[in-house]
Each structure stands twice: as C-alpha cells, then as structure tokens.
Enzyme design. Structure first.
Site, PDB file in Angstrom:
ATOM      1  N   GLY A 135       0.839  -1.193   0.000  1.00  0.00           N
ATOM      2  CA  GLY A 135       0.000   0.000   0.000  1.00  0.00           C
ATOM      3  C   GLY A 135       0.874   1.242   0.000  1.00  0.00           C
TER       4      GLY A 135
ATOM      5  CD  GLU B  23       6.708  12.143   0.210  1.00  0.00           C
ATOM      6  OE1 GLU B  23       7.535  12.035  -0.709  1.00  0.00           O
ATOM      7  OE2 GLU B  23       6.573  11.297   1.119  1.00  0.00           O
TER       8      GLU B  23
ATOM      9  CE1 TYR C  64       6.950  22.575 -13.502  1.00  0.00           C
ATOM     10  CE2 TYR C  64       6.220  24.852 -13.527  1.00  0.00           C
ATOM     11  CZ  TYR C  64       7.160  23.909 -13.201  1.00  0.00           C
ATOM     12  OH  TYR C  64       8.325  24.281 -12.580  1.00  0.00           O
TER      13      TYR C  64
ATOM     14  CE  LYS D   8       9.437  21.819  -2.752  1.00  0.00           C
ATOM     15  NZ  LYS D   8       9.846  20.445  -3.089  1.00  0.00           N
TER      16      LYS D   8
END
Length: 533
Positions: A14, A50, A457, A80
C-alpha cells in the site's frame, strides 16, 4: 482472434506508491481490468511530512478528476513555492537560521519553480552571468531573475484568497494521509479490491512469469500483471524476479535518516511556503511545514556519523531534548533495479529506485513511472520492446536525478568535515560532467521546450524528457557560488542585447513589488482553505 488483454492487476504493498498505482492504473484502463491491492495490516507510523513538485496535480490528481482543494483538505496539505538551501556555503554544525557568508550576505539560496524569462533567444541566466562576471551586479541569481524569493522571505502565499495563482508551486502534506485518502478513493470510486493480509510467496510458471501470490491466511491471488510496491524490501522484483540492484553509492554517500515531528506556532511565526534544506556536518536536514507542526529529518552518511550522533545534532538544531523525542530511523539503499519491468512484474516507487529526498522526487518517480507504464502497457504476450523502452525511460529519469543531486554536494564550497571533503572526490557520470563543462563555458544547459509555465507543467510528455533544465542548474550552481568561468562569449559581440536586457530585470523587480503588495500570508490562506475562516 485470441483475446490477449490484461484482465487483472495485483499491486503488492500500500502506502503512497501502492495506492497511487491502484488509482492511476484503474482510471487509465477502465472497468475492464480488475485491480487488487494486497497490503499488510497497518502498523503505527511516525508522520514526518512529504514534499512534492509542481506537476503532481496535473499529472496525477487532475487525471483522477480530484479537485486540488479537496485532496489538500484531506491530507493536511500546504503550499511549497521552492526549496530553500541554508548554510550550504559556510562551515559549522546544523543550524536552522542562515549563517553569514564572508561577503556578509545570509547563507541561503532558493531553488525555484517555473522557467526563466528569455531575452533575444537566450535565457535571462546568461545575461545575469554576463552582468555578474563583469562586475555590473552583485545581486544573487535567484533574486535577480525570479519574483518568488521576496514572497518566501515574508511567508506569503502563492495564491490570492480567491484562489488566483500568483506563482508556480508544489505541495507539502502528510504522506500517510495521502495514502489513506487514495485508498478510500480507489475502493469507493474505482472499485479497487483491498486485501489486508501478509505476502508469503509467489507462484511462477515455466517462463518465470508470476501467476499468483500467496498470503499468511491461505489466500492465493492470481493476476496477469504484478506491481511491486513493497518498498525497500523489493519483494517481487528483487527476491522473486531476482533482478540485480545497481548501487549508486559511488555518486551519493548518504544512506541513513533520522526523522521526527515537532510542534509549530503558526499564529505566532507564520508558515513557510517552502521546504528547507539545511546543511549539516555529515549530510543535510529537511524541514517540511505542515499545519501546527513540521517534519524534520537528518539525511546522513553512516561512514561519517552514527545514528545517535545524528539524532543529537538534529535535536541541537531545533533546541529539543533527544530523550523526549520519538525518532523514525531509516536505512536506505541508494540506487535502482537494473530493470524496473521484468517479465510480468513492474516495480514502482522505492521497490524500483531511491535517491534521498533532496529535490522532492520520491512521489514523482512513482507517478512518472505509472505514466510510462500506461504509455507502454502490454497485453498477455508481453512483447519485450514495451518493457525495454519503459526501462530505458525510467532509468534515464533516475540517472539524471542522481547526477543533479550529486552536484549539490560536490559543488558546495564546504570542506569543513570528512563528509563534505569526501563528496568532492566522487566522480561525475560522463554525461553530467559534460553539462558541468557547458555551464562553466557560459552555455545554457538543457533549455526547456517552453518557458510558459502553463504549457511546460501542462505537457508532461515534454516535461518528462526535459525535466532538469537550465533554470534548475542555475538555481543550484549559482546558489552554491559555483559560477561560469566567463560569460557566454557571443554576448561580448552583442552589447546592445545586453543593454536591452535591463528592462527584463526591472520587470522582475516590479512584479516582485506587486506580488508582495497583494499576496496574503500562507497562514491566512491555509486557515481559509482548511477551516473556512
């Protein structure tokens, strides 16, 4: 005609890699393919945060049809806008605030998202280098060519309160919450089967293909295609397929990490819109801001410091008592499987490859590999050309990133410890050594296919093939104080072009002032996003 379509996929493991794989493949292939996730019953984990890169939403969440605000609320996410590198040019122990460089400037620089503006068919970086090397400016590269650094200093949001995007950004979040969210989405919206049990062994046919995996409770789970998301154990790819692992410690020395979570007073000090990378005696530490807390971890080389010494240096930096902390100690192998796809088994995520999270590429490796798997998706004949092309694509992705990370350490001027001195002794791969020489000669390195962020992007095929571009190299190389030996020679013959570049630099300064005047604080924006106030 025989029906050779893949009808069933078994994902072993997982976590974020496993549930990303289940969601992406189920969405891409539709209801004609049954996807099952075999996951060991959950154990308590220490959540340390993360960090990601900007294409995550476009390539993954947009593909699944999940709105940004929805998954952000579910995953304790924040924005971020950069990675801020602190104390990578000055000697000393780990320190959360910048030291002063010999020139009096604070020792930090930013690796920013978005492509550099161009002027007369050259990126702005070449004009900055011309100005800097001719003594016409002493302003750092990041602050001359990008609008974001001032926003970072003031802890401002990359979005207005109405959601308007001001600058390119990625995200910070709790990785375990992302895995839990994707598990619910996969089971409830995509009809993925979730089996909680422990893998024991695999069955193989005469060709060496996996036919089924078996579990502790006696289940036998058959499938046509198997996805290994078992992490560093690499249960299927490493142990069952016995695919060799290519060790990359001759390029990157770090092989351990010690991590913890600490409280943070958002109201009092604000929320930083960037990941911090703080240089340490024997490696570096991350700081990932979340809501009301932050995750931090010291990534170090066991050749030069011990686990206890690393924990003590990390705690000194944050002024906390090691005896009162709960640490997550991680050993990792740096490198990749020789092949990530062998017969009917594909490794995704850490089971296939790993580099330290210095540039937040962990999740990127997973969803970029899934993109390539769907692009080269097989039928039951498993024609070798499909696996061969996939393996070349993901190997290049990994190797390019490995080389880019190595440059962070090798080109740093630090030489105050055995670790930093050892980094300078490691050879660059041949292809990367050429890129360094191009930079030293004043040439742009890996120009992007477009400088328009929306198109760059928004076109993952182009971005995948052109991932680390001139903007990335300049942010890191110039930020470390490693400058070209001379300006691009042709600019010496084009003084008018150099003069005409000044309005471009002036436009960056004006845009910076506009954003500072209009952007809300990160704390205010995230409070509205998460609490509706």
């Amino acid at each position: 005609m025989d029906d050779n379509r893949i009808r069933s996929i078994l994902v072993l493991g997982g976590g974020t890699a496993g549930w990303m794989s289940a969601c992406y493949l189920s969405k891409a292939l539709g209801p004609g393919v049954e996807v099952t996730v075999l996951e060991a019953p959950s154990i308590s984990r220490i959540r340390v945060g993360e960090a990601t890169i900007p294409n995550l939403h476009k390539v993954f969440f947009d593909f699944l049809g999940i709105a940004e605000d929805e998954w952000m609320r579910e995953c304790n996410a924040s924005y971020k806008a950069a990675v801020r590198f602190v104390n990578w040019r000055t000697p000393g122990d780990g320190q959360a605030t910048p030291r002063r460089r010999p020139d009096g400037r604070p020792d930090h620089f930013d690796h920013l998202f978005g492509q550099l503006p161009e002027h007369e068919n050259l990126p702005l970086s070449q004009y900055w280098a011309h100005r800097r090397l001719n003594g016409l400016t002493d302003e750092p590269f990041d602050r001359s060519c990008y609008v974001q650094p001032e926003l970072l200093d003031r802890k401002l949001s990359p979005r207005l309160m109405d959601g308007t995007k001001l600058a390119s950004y990625a995200w910070h979040f709790d990785a375990d919450l992302v895995a839990d969210f994707l598990c619910r989405f996969a089971v409830q919206k995509l009809n993925v089967t979730h089996v909680q049990d422990v893998f024991t062994h695999a069955d193989l046919d005469q060709r060496g293909h996996i036919t089924a995996v078996n579990t502790e409770s006696g289940r036998t789970l058959a499938a046509d295609l198997f996805i290994d998301c078992s992490g560093f154990r690499s249960v299927l790819m490493g142990k069952v397929m016995q695919e060799p692992f290519l060790d990359m410690s001759k390029h990157l020395l770090n092989d351990r990490a010690v991590a913890l979570m600490l409280p943070h007073d958002d109201e009092k000090v604000g929320i930083e819109p960037y990941t911090s990378s703080l240089a340490m005696r024997s490696g570096w530490s991350w700081k990932i801001p979340l809501l009301g807390r932050f995750g931090s971890g010291y990534v170090y080389s066991s050749q030069f410091t011990s686990q206890d010494e690393a924990a003590e240096e990390l705690c000194r930096m944050w002024d906390v008592d090691p005896a009162e902390q709960t640490f997550n100690n991680v050993r990792f192998r740096v490198g990749r499987s020789r092949r990530a796809w062998v017969r009917n088994c594909v490794a995704i995520g850490v089971s296939a490859m790993f580099v330290e999270p210095l540039e937040s590429t962990g999740l990127y490796f997973s969803y970029a590999s899934l993109y390539q798997l769907v692009k080269h998706f097989p039928d039951k004949r498993f024609r070798p050309i499909l696996a061969d092309r996939f393996n070349r694509e993901v190997a290049t992705m990994y190797d390019d990133t490995r080389d880019f990370l190595q440059a962070h350490f090798s080109l740093s001027p630090r030489d105050d410890s055995e670790f930093w001195r050892a980094c300078k002794e490691l050879p660059f791969a041949d292809g990367f050594a050429e890129k360094v020489e191009m930079y030293r000669a004043g040439l742009p390195v890996e120009l992007p296919v477009t400088i328009d962020d929306g198109h760059y992007y928004g076109n993952f095929e182009a971005e995948f093939r052109n991932f680390w571009t001139n903007s990335n190299y300049y942010c890191i190389f110039a930020g470390l104080g490693f400058l070209p030996e001379h300006p691009l020679p042709v600019l010496e013959f084009r003084p008018e072009a150099v003069d005409r570049a000044e309005p471009v630099f002036a436009a960056v300064r004006r845009r910076t002032e506009e954003l500072v005047a209009t952007a809300p604080t990160m704390q205010a924006y995230l409070r509205r996003l998460h609490q509706g106030t």
